[in-house]
Design a protein around this motif. Sequence first.
Motif, PDB file in Angstrom:
ATOM      1  N   HIS A 298       0.844  -1.203   0.000  1.00  0.00           N
ATOM      2  CA  HIS A 298       0.000   0.000   0.000  1.00  0.00           C
ATOM      3  C   HIS A 298       0.877   1.250   0.000  1.00  0.00           C
ATOM      4  O   HIS A 298       1.977   1.244   0.566  1.00  0.00           O
ATOM      5  N   ASP A 299       0.395   2.324  -0.614  1.00  0.00           N
ATOM      6  CA  ASP A 299       1.098   3.604  -0.504  1.00  0.00           C
ATOM      7  C   ASP A 299       1.117   4.042   0.946  1.00  0.00           C
ATOM      8  O   ASP A 299       2.144   4.489   1.465  1.00  0.00           O
ATOM      9  N   HIS A 300      -0.038   3.914   1.594  1.00  0.00           N
ATOM     10  CA  HIS A 300      -0.152   4.205   3.027  1.00  0.00           C
ATOM     11  C   HIS A 300      -1.493   3.690   3.514  1.00  0.00           C
ATOM     12  O   HIS A 300      -2.399   3.400   2.718  1.00  0.00           O
ATOM     13  N   LEU A 301      -1.623   3.565   4.815  1.00  0.00           N
ATOM     14  CA  LEU A 301      -2.865   3.143   5.452  1.00  0.00           C
ATOM     15  C   LEU A 301      -3.045   3.941   6.733  1.00  0.00           C
ATOM     16  O   LEU A 301      -2.058   4.408   7.322  1.00  0.00           O
ATOM     17  N   SER A 302      -4.291   4.065   7.176  1.00  0.00           N
ATOM     18  CA  SER A 302      -4.495   4.609   8.511  1.00  0.00           C
ATOM     19  C   SER A 302      -4.065   3.533   9.501  1.00  0.00           C
ATOM     20  O   SER A 302      -4.007   2.339   9.168  1.00  0.00           O
ATOM     21  N   LYS A 303      -3.734   3.944  10.715  1.00  0.00           N
ATOM     22  CA  LYS A 303      -3.303   2.976  11.717  1.00  0.00           C
ATOM     23  C   LYS A 303      -4.399   1.948  11.986  1.00  0.00           C
ATOM     24  O   LYS A 303      -4.118   0.753  12.131  1.00  0.00           O
ATOM     25  N   SER A 304      -5.648   2.399  12.023  1.00  0.00           N
ATOM     26  CA  SER A 304      -6.754   1.474  12.286  1.00  0.00           C
ATOM     27  C   SER A 304      -6.917   0.482  11.138  1.00  0.00           C
ATOM     28  O   SER A 304      -7.234  -0.695  11.370  1.00  0.00           O
ATOM     29  N   GLU A 305      -6.698   0.932   9.901  1.00  0.00           N
ATOM     30  CA  GLU A 305      -6.784   0.018   8.762  1.00  0.00           C
ATOM     31  C   GLU A 305      -5.697  -1.051   8.842  1.00  0.00           C
ATOM     32  O   GLU A 305      -5.961  -2.235   8.600  1.00  0.00           O
ATOM     33  N   LEU A 306      -4.491  -0.637   9.171  1.00  0.00           N
ATOM     34  CA  LEU A 306      -3.392  -1.598   9.273  1.00  0.00           C
ATOM     35  C   LEU A 306      -3.650  -2.614  10.375  1.00  0.00           C
ATOM     36  O   LEU A 306      -3.448  -3.817  10.193  1.00  0.00           O
ATOM     37  N   ILE A 307      -4.120  -2.144  11.507  1.00  0.00           N
ATOM     38  CA  ILE A 307      -4.410  -3.044  12.623  1.00  0.00           C
ATOM     39  C   ILE A 307      -5.492  -4.048  12.235  1.00  0.00           C
ATOM     40  O   ILE A 307      -5.401  -5.235  12.545  1.00  0.00           O
ATOM     41  N   SER A 308      -6.520  -3.580  11.520  1.00  0.00           N
ATOM     42  CA  SER A 308      -7.597  -4.462  11.076  1.00  0.00           C
ATOM     43  C   SER A 308      -7.087  -5.482  10.071  1.00  0.00           C
ATOM     44  O   SER A 308      -7.380  -6.682  10.169  1.00  0.00           O
ATOM     45  N   HIS A 309      -6.314  -5.031   9.085  1.00  0.00           N
ATOM     46  CA  HIS A 309      -5.766  -5.948   8.081  1.00  0.00           C
ATOM     47  C   HIS A 309      -4.869  -7.002   8.724  1.00  0.00           C
ATOM     48  O   HIS A 309      -4.777  -8.128   8.233  1.00  0.00           O
ATOM     49  N   ASN A 310      -4.217  -6.628   9.811  1.00  0.00           N
ATOM     50  CA  ASN A 310      -3.294  -7.536  10.495  1.00  0.00           C
ATOM     51  C   ASN A 310      -3.997  -8.429  11.513  1.00  0.00           C
ATOM     52  O   ASN A 310      -3.351  -9.181  12.249  1.00  0.00           O
ATOM     53  N   LEU A 311      -5.330  -8.324  11.557  1.00  0.00           N
ATOM     54  CA  LEU A 311      -6.168  -9.158  12.433  1.00  0.00           C
ATOM     55  C   LEU A 311      -5.763  -9.049  13.897  1.00  0.00           C
ATOM     56  O   LEU A 311      -5.627 -10.055  14.606  1.00  0.00           O
ATOM     57  N   GLN A 312      -5.592  -7.805  14.359  1.00  0.00           N
ATOM     58  CA  GLN A 312      -5.168  -7.595  15.745  1.00  0.00           C
ATOM     59  C   GLN A 312      -6.166  -6.743  16.522  1.00  0.00           C
ATOM     60  O   GLN A 312      -6.974  -6.018  15.940  1.00  0.00           O
ATOM     61  N   GLU A 313      -6.072  -6.849  17.834  1.00  0.00           N
ATOM     62  CA  GLU A 313      -6.792  -5.937  18.704  1.00  0.00           C
ATOM     63  C   GLU A 313      -6.074  -4.594  18.682  1.00  0.00           C
ATOM     64  O   GLU A 313      -4.881  -4.516  18.378  1.00  0.00           O
ATOM     65  N   LYS A 314      -6.792  -3.521  19.034  1.00  0.00           N
ATOM     66  CA  LYS A 314      -6.222  -2.172  18.936  1.00  0.00           C
ATOM     67  C   LYS A 314      -4.955  -2.018  19.769  1.00  0.00           C
ATOM     68  O   LYS A 314      -3.944  -1.463  19.306  1.00  0.00           O
ATOM     69  N   THR A 315      -4.977  -2.530  21.007  1.00  0.00           N
ATOM     70  CA  THR A 315      -3.831  -2.346  21.905  1.00  0.00           C
ATOM     71  C   THR A 315      -2.578  -3.023  21.360  1.00  0.00           C
ATOM     72  O   THR A 315      -1.507  -2.409  21.274  1.00  0.00           O
ATOM     73  N   SER A 316      -2.693  -4.300  20.987  1.00  0.00           N
ATOM     74  CA  SER A 316      -1.526  -5.027  20.481  1.00  0.00           C
ATOM     75  C   SER A 316      -1.099  -4.502  19.121  1.00  0.00           C
ATOM     76  O   SER A 316       0.102  -4.436  18.820  1.00  0.00           O
ATOM     77  N   GLY A 317      -2.058  -4.092  18.294  1.00  0.00           N
ATOM     78  CA  GLY A 317      -1.723  -3.541  16.990  1.00  0.00           C
ATOM     79  C   GLY A 317      -0.991  -2.218  17.094  1.00  0.00           C
ATOM     80  O   GLY A 317      -0.040  -1.957  16.342  1.00  0.00           O
ATOM     81  N   THR A 318      -1.419  -1.397  18.029  1.00  0.00           N
ATOM     82  CA  THR A 318      -0.756  -0.105  18.255  1.00  0.00           C
ATOM     83  C   THR A 318       0.678  -0.307  18.718  1.00  0.00           C
ATOM     84  O   THR A 318       1.586   0.429  18.324  1.00  0.00           O
ATOM     85  N   GLU A 319       0.901  -1.325  19.550  1.00  0.00           N
ATOM     86  CA  GLU A 319       2.247  -1.617  20.039  1.00  0.00           C
ATOM     87  C   GLU A 319       3.155  -2.072  18.896  1.00  0.00           C
ATOM     88  O   GLU A 319       4.337  -1.703  18.846  1.00  0.00           O
ATOM     89  N   VAL A 320       2.619  -2.859  17.976  1.00  0.00           N
ATOM     90  CA  VAL A 320       3.390  -3.298  16.808  1.00  0.00           C
ATOM     91  C   VAL A 320       3.823  -2.088  15.981  1.00  0.00           C
ATOM     92  O   VAL A 320       4.990  -1.962  15.591  1.00  0.00           O
ATOM     93  N   ILE A 321       2.879  -1.187  15.715  1.00  0.00           N
ATOM     94  CA  ILE A 321       3.191   0.009  14.922  1.00  0.00           C
ATOM     95  C   ILE A 321       4.223   0.872  15.645  1.00  0.00           C
ATOM     96  O   ILE A 321       5.142   1.412  15.022  1.00  0.00           O
ATOM     97  N   ARG A 322       4.092   0.980  16.951  1.00  0.00           N
ATOM     98  CA  ARG A 322       5.055   1.770  17.729  1.00  0.00           C
ATOM     99  C   ARG A 322       6.467   1.209  17.561  1.00  0.00           C
ATOM    100  O   ARG A 322       7.435   1.964  17.373  1.00  0.00           O
ATOM    101  N   ARG A 323       6.591  -0.111  17.626  1.00  0.00           N
ATOM    102  CA  ARG A 323       7.910  -0.737  17.478  1.00  0.00           C
ATOM    103  C   ARG A 323       8.487  -0.492  16.081  1.00  0.00           C
ATOM    104  O   ARG A 323       9.685  -0.225  15.923  1.00  0.00           O
ATOM    105  N   LEU A 324       7.644  -0.590  15.070  1.00  0.00           N
ATOM    106  CA  LEU A 324       8.117  -0.414  13.691  1.00  0.00           C
ATOM    107  C   LEU A 324       8.559   1.028  13.437  1.00  0.00           C
ATOM    108  O   LEU A 324       9.550   1.270  12.745  1.00  0.00           O
TER     109      LEU A 324
END
Length: 229
Positions: A110-136
């Motif tokens: 993707h060119d870009h995604l919203s954080k919520s879109e990425l978390i949804s595509h990655n099949l994660q809960e908001k808290t764990s998905g946000t932590e993944v994005i923070r690490r990246l």
Amino acid sequence: MKSYQLIHQLIVLVEQLEEENSGRKVSIQDFTGFLLNKVGNHSGNLVNNEVRFGNNDNTALVTAYQLDNNIGRLFVFMSRYAKSYIKRALEGTPLQTAEDFTALAILLTHDHLSKSELISHNLQEKTSGTEVIRRLIAAGLVRQWDDKKDKRSKHVAITNEGKELLYQVFVDMNNVGKMITGKLTIAEKFTLQYLLQKLEIFHLEHYEKKTILSKADLRNFVAENIPAE
């Protein structure tokens, strides 16, 4: 011979089939249908082939080996095996988990995604998905910026460093894929892929529509929509 018990069971089943057919010569097709019927309506003594299980509670074993439960249990085991292989493949990289890898791989397409879109595509809960994005982001593999139209929303995209790392990791992840499918034949792999894709379509719809949010939702959906065995 390690398979003696299985061979003995097969002989006994063939004898039962012949008795049901008054001694008539039976074919492999006859036996296949007979065997499927026996497996689908299992009763009697249960043979425990699971190395993790003991033999203290036959009722619990019958429940565990019920077809849907057995498939579910094997899915859990396969998931854990896969995670252990992925962990090995990611050693020496900034990526810590399978979710780190899949999030970065999704962003690559993707060119870009919203954080919520990425978390949804990655099949994660908001808290764990946000932590993944923070690490990246902290590792310089992903960049983040505010949405111009909605200041509450943030967008993310993969960086050049992220792309470079991902292509390096792909080499080892290819080995993970081969390890997961083991020694299946090409025909078996296509069959497995077809069945898993069918399940993915089914489950993704429920995930996106959020139809199963409680134990009651799960119980009601199964009772109303899944055929009884």
